[in-house]
Design a protein around this motif. Structure first.
Motif, PDB file in Angstrom:
ATOM      1  N   ARG A   1       0.819  -1.207   0.000  1.00 41.16           N
ATOM      2  CA  ARG A   1       0.000   0.000   0.000  1.00 41.16           C
ATOM      3  C   ARG A   1       0.856   1.261   0.000  1.00 41.16           C
ATOM      4  NH1 ARG A   1      -5.202  -0.673   2.724  1.00 41.16           N
ATOM      5  NH2 ARG A   1      -5.457   1.468   2.100  1.00 41.16           N
ATOM      6  N   ASP A   2       2.137   1.130  -0.239  1.00 45.83           N
ATOM      7  CA  ASP A   2       3.046   2.282  -0.348  1.00 45.83           C
ATOM      8  C   ASP A   2       2.930   3.234   0.838  1.00 45.83           C
ATOM      9  OD1 ASP A   2       3.998   1.374  -2.818  1.00 45.83           O
ATOM     10  OD2 ASP A   2       2.346   2.344  -3.866  1.00 45.83           O
ATOM     11  N   GLY A   3       2.889   2.676   2.039  1.00 46.40           N
ATOM     12  CA  GLY A   3       2.831   3.509   3.236  1.00 46.40           C
ATOM     13  C   GLY A   3       1.476   4.126   3.498  1.00 46.40           C
ATOM     14  N   GLU A   4       0.477   3.749   2.717  1.00 47.32           N
ATOM     15  CA  GLU A   4      -0.851   4.324   2.864  1.00 47.32           C
ATOM     16  C   GLU A   4      -1.811   3.411   3.615  1.00 47.32           C
ATOM     17  OE1 GLU A   4      -1.655   7.447   1.985  1.00 47.32           O
ATOM     18  OE2 GLU A   4       0.435   7.686   1.449  1.00 47.32           O
ATOM     19  N   ALA A   5      -1.347   2.307   4.160  1.00 44.36           N
ATOM     20  CA  ALA A   5      -2.216   1.368   4.861  1.00 44.36           C
ATOM     21  C   ALA A   5      -2.780   1.991   6.124  1.00 44.36           C
ATOM     22  CB  ALA A   5      -1.460   0.090   5.190  1.00 44.36           C
ATOM     23  N   GLU A   6      -4.024   1.679   6.413  1.00 47.67           N
ATOM     24  CA  GLU A   6      -4.605   2.096   7.677  1.00 47.67           C
ATOM     25  C   GLU A   6      -4.024   1.226   8.787  1.00 47.67           C
ATOM     26  OE1 GLU A   6      -8.831   2.644   7.750  1.00 47.67           O
ATOM     27  OE2 GLU A   6      -8.861   3.156   5.632  1.00 47.67           O
ATOM     28  N   THR A   7      -3.985   1.768   9.986  1.00 50.03           N
ATOM     29  CA  THR A   7      -3.397   1.072  11.120  1.00 50.03           C
ATOM     30  C   THR A   7      -4.487   0.568  12.057  1.00 50.03           C
ATOM     31  OG1 THR A   7      -1.442   2.468  10.996  1.00 50.03           O
ATOM     32  CG2 THR A   7      -1.821   1.320  13.079  1.00 50.03           C
ATOM     33  N   VAL A   8      -4.288  -0.655  12.556  1.00 51.05           N
ATOM     34  CA  VAL A   8      -5.139  -1.239  13.590  1.00 51.05           C
ATOM     35  C   VAL A   8      -4.267  -1.441  14.822  1.00 51.05           C
ATOM     36  CG1 VAL A   8      -6.546  -3.219  14.257  1.00 51.05           C
ATOM     37  CG2 VAL A   8      -6.592  -2.413  11.878  1.00 51.05           C
ATOM     38  N   ALA A   9      -4.711  -0.906  15.949  1.00 55.14           N
ATOM     39  CA  ALA A   9      -3.997  -1.086  17.223  1.00 55.14           C
ATOM     40  C   ALA A   9      -4.800  -2.051  18.079  1.00 55.14           C
ATOM     41  CB  ALA A   9      -3.845   0.252  17.941  1.00 55.14           C
ATOM     42  N   LEU A  10      -4.163  -3.149  18.487  1.00 55.47           N
ATOM     43  CA  LEU A  10      -4.819  -4.196  19.267  1.00 55.47           C
ATOM     44  C   LEU A  10      -4.403  -4.074  20.735  1.00 55.47           C
ATOM     45  CD1 LEU A  10      -4.233  -7.095  16.727  1.00 55.47           C
ATOM     46  CD2 LEU A  10      -6.315  -5.737  17.043  1.00 55.47           C
ATOM     47  N   VAL A  11      -5.365  -3.826  21.616  1.00 53.79           N
ATOM     48  CA  VAL A  11      -5.103  -3.578  23.034  1.00 53.79           C
ATOM     49  C   VAL A  11      -5.464  -4.845  23.816  1.00 53.79           C
ATOM     50  CG1 VAL A  11      -5.541  -2.046  24.988  1.00 53.79           C
ATOM     51  CG2 VAL A  11      -5.719  -1.163  22.641  1.00 53.79           C
ATOM     52  N   PRO A  12      -4.479  -5.464  24.485  1.00 55.50           N
ATOM     53  CA  PRO A  12      -4.724  -6.750  25.145  1.00 55.50           C
ATOM     54  C   PRO A  12      -5.485  -6.635  26.459  1.00 55.50           C
ATOM     55  CG  PRO A  12      -2.492  -6.029  25.581  1.00 55.50           C
ATOM     56  CD  PRO A  12      -3.088  -5.029  24.622  1.00 55.50           C
ATOM     57  N   ASP A  13      -6.092  -7.754  26.839  1.00 55.39           N
ATOM     58  CA  ASP A  13      -6.753  -7.892  28.136  1.00 55.39           C
ATOM     59  C   ASP A  13      -5.684  -7.914  29.233  1.00 55.39           C
ATOM     60  OD1 ASP A  13      -8.661  -8.315  30.092  1.00 55.39           O
ATOM     61  OD2 ASP A  13      -9.361 -10.227  29.295  1.00 55.39           O
ATOM     62  N   ALA A  14      -6.097  -7.742  30.479  1.00 58.96           N
ATOM     63  CA  ALA A  14      -5.171  -7.771  31.618  1.00 58.96           C
ATOM     64  C   ALA A  14      -4.410  -9.090  31.646  1.00 58.96           C
ATOM     65  CB  ALA A  14      -5.938  -7.585  32.920  1.00 58.96           C
ATOM     66  N   CYS A  15      -3.119  -8.996  31.866  1.00 53.69           N
ATOM     67  CA  CYS A  15      -2.217 -10.153  31.992  1.00 53.69           C
ATOM     68  C   CYS A  15      -2.015 -10.910  30.685  1.00 53.69           C
ATOM     69  CB  CYS A  15      -2.687 -11.106  33.079  1.00 53.69           C
ATOM     70  SG  CYS A  15      -2.824 -10.320  34.692  1.00 53.69           S
ATOM     71  N   TYR A  16      -2.436 -10.355  29.589  1.00 59.08           N
ATOM     72  CA  TYR A  16      -2.200 -10.972  28.287  1.00 59.08           C
ATOM     73  C   TYR A  16      -1.187 -10.131  27.530  1.00 59.08           C
ATOM     74  CZ  TYR A  16      -6.164 -14.155  28.714  1.00 59.08           C
ATOM     75  OH  TYR A  16      -7.011 -15.139  29.115  1.00 59.08           O
ATOM     76  N   GLY A  17      -0.443 -10.775  26.681  1.00 58.68           N
ATOM     77  CA  GLY A  17       0.510 -10.075  25.842  1.00 58.68           C
ATOM     78  C   GLY A  17      -0.009  -9.973  24.420  1.00 58.68           C
ATOM     79  N   ALA A  18       0.867  -9.586  23.533  1.00 58.47           N
ATOM     80  CA  ALA A  18       0.513  -9.452  22.122  1.00 58.47           C
ATOM     81  C   ALA A  18       0.047 -10.785  21.544  1.00 58.47           C
ATOM     82  CB  ALA A  18       1.712  -8.925  21.339  1.00 58.47           C
ATOM     83  N   TRP A  19       0.486 -11.892  22.127  1.00 61.34           N
ATOM     84  CA  TRP A  19       0.107 -13.214  21.634  1.00 61.34           C
ATOM     85  C   TRP A  19      -1.397 -13.436  21.688  1.00 61.34           C
ATOM     86  CZ3 TRP A  19      -2.408 -15.926  25.339  1.00 61.34           C
ATOM     87  CH2 TRP A  19      -2.177 -15.576  26.667  1.00 61.34           C
ATOM     88  N   GLN A  20      -2.133 -12.679  22.509  1.00 63.39           N
ATOM     89  CA  GLN A  20      -3.591 -12.822  22.584  1.00 63.39           C
ATOM     90  C   GLN A  20      -4.219 -12.611  21.207  1.00 63.39           C
ATOM     91  OE1 GLN A  20      -5.609  -9.851  24.950  1.00 63.39           O
ATOM     92  NE2 GLN A  20      -7.589 -10.790  24.649  1.00 63.39           N
ATOM     93  N   TRP A  21      -3.578 -11.825  20.377  1.00 70.23           N
ATOM     94  CA  TRP A  21      -4.137 -11.428  19.090  1.00 70.23           C
ATOM     95  C   TRP A  21      -3.579 -12.234  17.918  1.00 70.23           C
ATOM     96  CZ3 TRP A  21      -8.212  -8.519  19.715  1.00 70.23           C
ATOM     97  CH2 TRP A  21      -8.301  -7.676  20.829  1.00 70.23           C
ATOM     98  N   ALA A  22      -2.981 -13.384  18.154  1.00 73.27           N
ATOM     99  CA  ALA A  22      -2.292 -14.140  17.093  1.00 73.27           C
ATOM    100  C   ALA A  22      -3.182 -14.393  15.869  1.00 73.27           C
ATOM    101  CB  ALA A  22      -1.751 -15.456  17.639  1.00 73.27           C
ATOM    102  N   TRP A  23      -4.380 -14.863  16.060  1.00 71.11           N
ATOM    103  CA  TRP A  23      -5.236 -15.160  14.902  1.00 71.11           C
ATOM    104  C   TRP A  23      -5.638 -13.878  14.174  1.00 71.11           C
ATOM    105  CZ3 TRP A  23      -9.122 -19.086  17.444  1.00 71.11           C
ATOM    106  CH2 TRP A  23      -8.463 -20.267  17.697  1.00 71.11           C
TER     107      TRP A  23
END
Length: 127
Positions: free
Chosen positions: A21-43
């Protein structure tokens, strides 16, 4: 994994995607639940990181991010702001689950980077 700093709390995050997308992609920020890391959002991460630029992070006290003296929702919203600022994100679709949904809601109220807000299995807070 890069790190952002929020008043002495180091937060590890990942940013990937937006391919073709040549730097034009929209961004999605995934905010984890308490005590979870980024791995919560793997799928979700695997499905989104391509058409979208995706930011995930390890919340304070989780994974490689620092522990803190306080875990107030407002401070965690400031953590998300520190991550997005460090990553150079101007606007993001913010998605939060559980306690991360409370953080995402507070973030949308307090900061101007939220393009949209999606809350999963969360509460607006309160007693």
């Amino acid at each position: 994994m890069p790190t952002a700093d929020n008043h002495g709390v180091s937060l590890h995050y990942e940013i990937d995607g937006g391919d073709g997308r040549d730097g034009e992609a929209e961004t999605v920020a995934l905010v984890p639940d308490a005590c979870y890391g980024a791995w919560q959002w793997a799928w979700q991460y695997d499905a989104l990181a391509g058409p979208f630029e995706v930011v995930t992070y390890e919340a304070r006290g989780t994974g490689r991010s620092d522990e803190a003296d306080s875990y107030r929702i407002e401070e965690q919203a400031a953590d998300l702001e520190a991550v997005l600022a460090d990553a150079g994100v101007r606007k993001a679709h913010v998605v939060g689950a559980g306690t991360g949904g409370m953080v995402a809601l507070q973030y949308a109220l307090d900061y101007s980077r939220a393009r949209s807000l999606s809350l999963l299995g969360t509460s607006p807070g309160g007693p």
